[in-house]
Enzyme design. Structure first.
Site, mmCIF file in Angstrom:
data_model
loop_
_atom_site.group_PDB
_atom_site.id
_atom_site.type_symbol
_atom_site.label_atom_id
_atom_site.label_comp_id
_atom_site.label_asym_id
_atom_site.label_seq_id
_atom_site.Cartn_x
_atom_site.Cartn_y
_atom_site.Cartn_z
ATOM 1 N N PRO A 75 39.543 35.035 51.425
ATOM 2 C CA PRO A 75 39.844 33.631 51.108
ATOM 3 C C PRO A 75 41.027 33.006 51.852
ATOM 4 O O PRO A 75 40.877 31.940 52.441
ATOM 5 C CB PRO A 75 40.093 33.668 49.592
ATOM 6 C CG PRO A 75 39.291 34.844 49.110
ATOM 7 C CD PRO A 75 39.398 35.869 50.203
ATOM 8 N N THR A 107 38.826 30.866 56.761
ATOM 9 C CA THR A 107 39.400 29.542 57.042
ATOM 10 C C THR A 107 40.843 29.545 56.571
ATOM 11 O O THR A 107 41.111 29.454 55.368
ATOM 12 C CB THR A 107 38.604 28.435 56.324
ATOM 13 O OG1 THR A 107 37.228 28.567 56.653
ATOM 14 C CG2 THR A 107 39.096 27.060 56.741
ATOM 15 N N LYS A 193 37.892 24.041 63.185
ATOM 16 C CA LYS A 193 37.289 24.227 61.857
ATOM 17 C C LYS A 193 37.971 23.339 60.813
ATOM 18 O O LYS A 193 37.321 22.733 59.957
ATOM 19 C CB LYS A 193 37.418 25.717 61.480
ATOM 20 C CG LYS A 193 37.107 26.065 60.049
ATOM 21 C CD LYS A 193 35.632 25.972 59.740
ATOM 22 C CE LYS A 193 35.362 26.333 58.284
ATOM 23 N NZ LYS A 193 34.019 25.914 57.869
ATOM 24 N N LYS A 268 42.186 24.412 49.022
ATOM 25 C CA LYS A 268 42.737 25.148 50.169
ATOM 26 C C LYS A 268 42.342 24.454 51.471
ATOM 27 O O LYS A 268 43.186 24.161 52.307
ATOM 28 C CB LYS A 268 42.212 26.587 50.169
ATOM 29 C CG LYS A 268 42.488 27.327 51.483
ATOM 30 C CD LYS A 268 41.908 28.730 51.473
ATOM 31 C CE LYS A 268 40.420 28.822 51.648
ATOM 32 N NZ LYS A 268 39.928 28.668 53.026
HETATM 33 P P1 NAD Z 1 34.639 34.647 48.209
HETATM 34 O O1 NAD Z 1 35.761 34.434 47.250
HETATM 35 O O2 NAD Z 1 33.233 34.531 47.721
HETATM 36 O O3 NAD Z 1 34.779 36.100 48.897
HETATM 37 C C1 NAD Z 1 35.966 36.608 49.392
HETATM 38 C C2 NAD Z 1 35.911 38.125 49.272
HETATM 39 O O4 NAD Z 1 37.102 38.667 49.854
HETATM 40 C C3 NAD Z 1 35.850 38.617 47.825
HETATM 41 O O5 NAD Z 1 34.798 39.554 47.684
HETATM 42 C C4 NAD Z 1 37.219 39.248 47.610
HETATM 43 O O6 NAD Z 1 37.184 40.342 46.682
HETATM 44 C C5 NAD Z 1 37.553 39.720 49.020
HETATM 45 N N1 NAD Z 1 38.971 39.928 49.281
HETATM 46 C C6 NAD Z 1 40.028 39.142 48.939
HETATM 47 N N2 NAD Z 1 41.180 39.666 49.388
HETATM 48 C C7 NAD Z 1 40.846 40.803 50.046
HETATM 49 C C8 NAD Z 1 41.601 41.793 50.723
HETATM 50 N N3 NAD Z 1 42.936 41.703 50.830
HETATM 51 N N4 NAD Z 1 40.942 42.849 51.252
HETATM 52 C C9 NAD Z 1 39.599 42.952 51.138
HETATM 53 N N5 NAD Z 1 38.824 42.040 50.497
HETATM 54 C C10 NAD Z 1 39.451 40.973 49.967
HETATM 55 O O7 NAD Z 1 34.912 33.641 49.420
HETATM 56 P P2 NAD Z 1 33.861 33.096 50.519
HETATM 57 O O8 NAD Z 1 33.184 31.888 49.996
HETATM 58 O O9 NAD Z 1 33.065 34.222 51.055
HETATM 59 O O10 NAD Z 1 34.893 32.567 51.628
HETATM 60 C C11 NAD Z 1 35.653 33.452 52.426
HETATM 61 C C12 NAD Z 1 36.317 32.647 53.534
HETATM 62 O O11 NAD Z 1 35.305 31.989 54.305
HETATM 63 C C13 NAD Z 1 37.269 31.554 53.022
HETATM 64 O O12 NAD Z 1 38.387 31.441 53.867
HETATM 65 C C14 NAD Z 1 36.394 30.299 53.085
HETATM 66 O O13 NAD Z 1 37.174 29.133 53.223
HETATM 67 C C15 NAD Z 1 35.545 30.585 54.315
HETATM 68 N N6 NAD Z 1 34.239 29.883 54.359
HETATM 69 C C16 NAD Z 1 33.450 29.865 53.254
HETATM 70 C C17 NAD Z 1 32.225 29.179 53.299
HETATM 71 C C18 NAD Z 1 31.316 29.101 52.102
HETATM 72 O O14 NAD Z 1 30.372 28.284 52.108
HETATM 73 N N7 NAD Z 1 31.514 29.913 51.057
HETATM 74 C C19 NAD Z 1 31.820 28.551 54.481
HETATM 75 C C20 NAD Z 1 32.631 28.632 55.612
HETATM 76 C C21 NAD Z 1 33.854 29.306 55.527
#
Ligand code: NAD
Length: 321
Positions: A75, A107, A193, A268
């Site tokens: 995240p 991101t 982005k 965020k």
């Molecule tokens: P999410 O919360 O669903 O998943 C994040 C994962 O990271 C979780 O499984 C969490 O347990 C893990 N995590 C957190 N800290 C960690 C660490 N120190 N070591 C290992 N694992 C860890 O989030 P997401 O929706 O998958 O988004 C992740 C990133 O991608 C964010 O920065 C978000 O802004 C970006 N993003 C998301 C989307 C979307 O549609 N969901 C689209 C584009 C970009």
């Protein structure tokens, strides 16, 4: 690309991205996976076991130690720092390997990614690239993500082509090459982005308010979307993440607000846009207005941990969901 891979962060995006890596990498090589939430790793193993060897690692250090490619998507910037720079469990604690390719897809702000990337490059732990993604969970699942890539360091002109080919070989397992954007130096992928998300996070709120206004003025929801889709208000968010349930069948709103992109994460991303704008002397008027509404939605139980399009429930004060 041959060799073992490590994937860190098996959340909404990472789970599907890692699944595509496992399906498309060599079936003889091992995919090391790590997430702080261990059940996600176990679910991944049960879902993709047939595609080739998968090992659940105890830390990023363990996952990266024997891997030629490391991919992460977590995240926040704090999470990225922990993944890479933690002296006990981070990648920096793994054996040095300057040839290791590191693709960081979260991101976060450009300055944080530059600091992490420069630390890893200068200690000889690998070639770190910021490669944030767009397209959401459906594109992650379909392997059609777009990537914004910030790769070049100051003295890398001569190796840039070889490196670009290696990066391309990995990204093609998760995305569509026509949507790979080579933005330049380390941190530039994130700069692009953040500009994009300034728009998408603001638009989602704008669409919710505009649709609510039109519907309350008596226009049938699907007709209203049809009008907007064929007029100057048309947008990706309206067409694919429309917040009105039942208007777009594949949108999270029509599927019990399934994730998606969490409401809390909107703050965020829009906050990253506010900061990035101010740093270069642009007044972020739209984002500053929108972030106040997103902050309230992020504390509204109807929206927390649901897709951000659940802002619909908040702005319409719908209580029986
Ligand atoms: P999410 O919360 O669903 O998943 C994040 C994962 O990271 C979780 O499984 C969490 O347990 C893990 N995590 C957190 N800290 C960690 C660490 N120190 N070591 C290992 N694992 C860890 O989030 P997401 O929706 O998958 O988004 C992740 C990133 O991608 C964010 O920065 C978000 O802004 C970006 N993003 C998301 C989307 C979307 O549609 N969901 C689209 C584009 C970009």
């Amino acid at each position: 690309m041959d060799g073992n891979y490590a994937f860190v962060g098996l959340g909404a995006m990472g789970f599907a991205m890692a699944g595509n890596i496992r399906k498309k990498m060599s079936s003889k090589s091992t995919l090391y996976i790590y997430d702080v939430h261990r059940p996600s790793c176990e679910r991944f193993v049960s879902e993709y076991n047939g595609a080739g060897p998968i090992e659940i690692s105890q830390s990023v250090k363990d996952a990266a130690s024997d891997s030629k490619v490391v991919i992460s998507i977590v995240p926040t910037a704090d999470n990225v720092r922990q993944v890479y720079l933690d002296q006990q469990s981070g990648l920096i604690a793994a054996p040095a390997d300057a040839d290791r390719l590191i693709l960081e897809c979260s991101t976060i702000d450009s300055a944080s990614t530059r600091k992490v990337g420069e630390a890893l490059r200068s200690s000889g732990h690998g070639h770190y690239v910021d490669s944030p993604v767009s397209g959401g969970v459906p594109a992650a699942e379909a392997g059609t993500l777009s990537f914004m890539i910030g790769s070049k360091g100051p003295s890398e002109e001569d190796t840039a082509e070889i490196m670009a080919a290696r990066i391309n070989d990995v990204l093609v397992m998760m995305g569509q090459p026509k949507k790979f954007f080579w933005c330049g130096k380390l941190g530039a992928g994130l700069a692009a982005k953040i500009s994009n998300n300034y728009i998408s996070c603001t638009f989602l709120l704008v669409i919710a308010e505009a649709m609510a206004m039109g519907i309350r003025n008596g226009i049938e929801p699907k007709l209203l979307q049809d009008v907007i889709h064929n007029s100057s208000g048309q947008s990706f968010m309206g067409d694919h993440v429309n917040p009105v349930p039942g208007v777009v069948p594949h949108a999270p709103s029509s599927n019990n607000w399934r994730l998606g992109f969490k409401t809390q994460m909107m703050i965020k991303d829009i906050g990253l846009g506010v900061d990035a704008a101010k740093q270069v002397g642009i007044q972020p008027t739209m984002a500053e207005a929108a972030i106040e509404v997103w902050k309230k939605a992020a504390e509204d139980p109807r929206c927390v941990d649901r897709d951000g399009s659940s802002i619909w429930l908040h702005i319409n004060d719908i209580r029986d969901e």
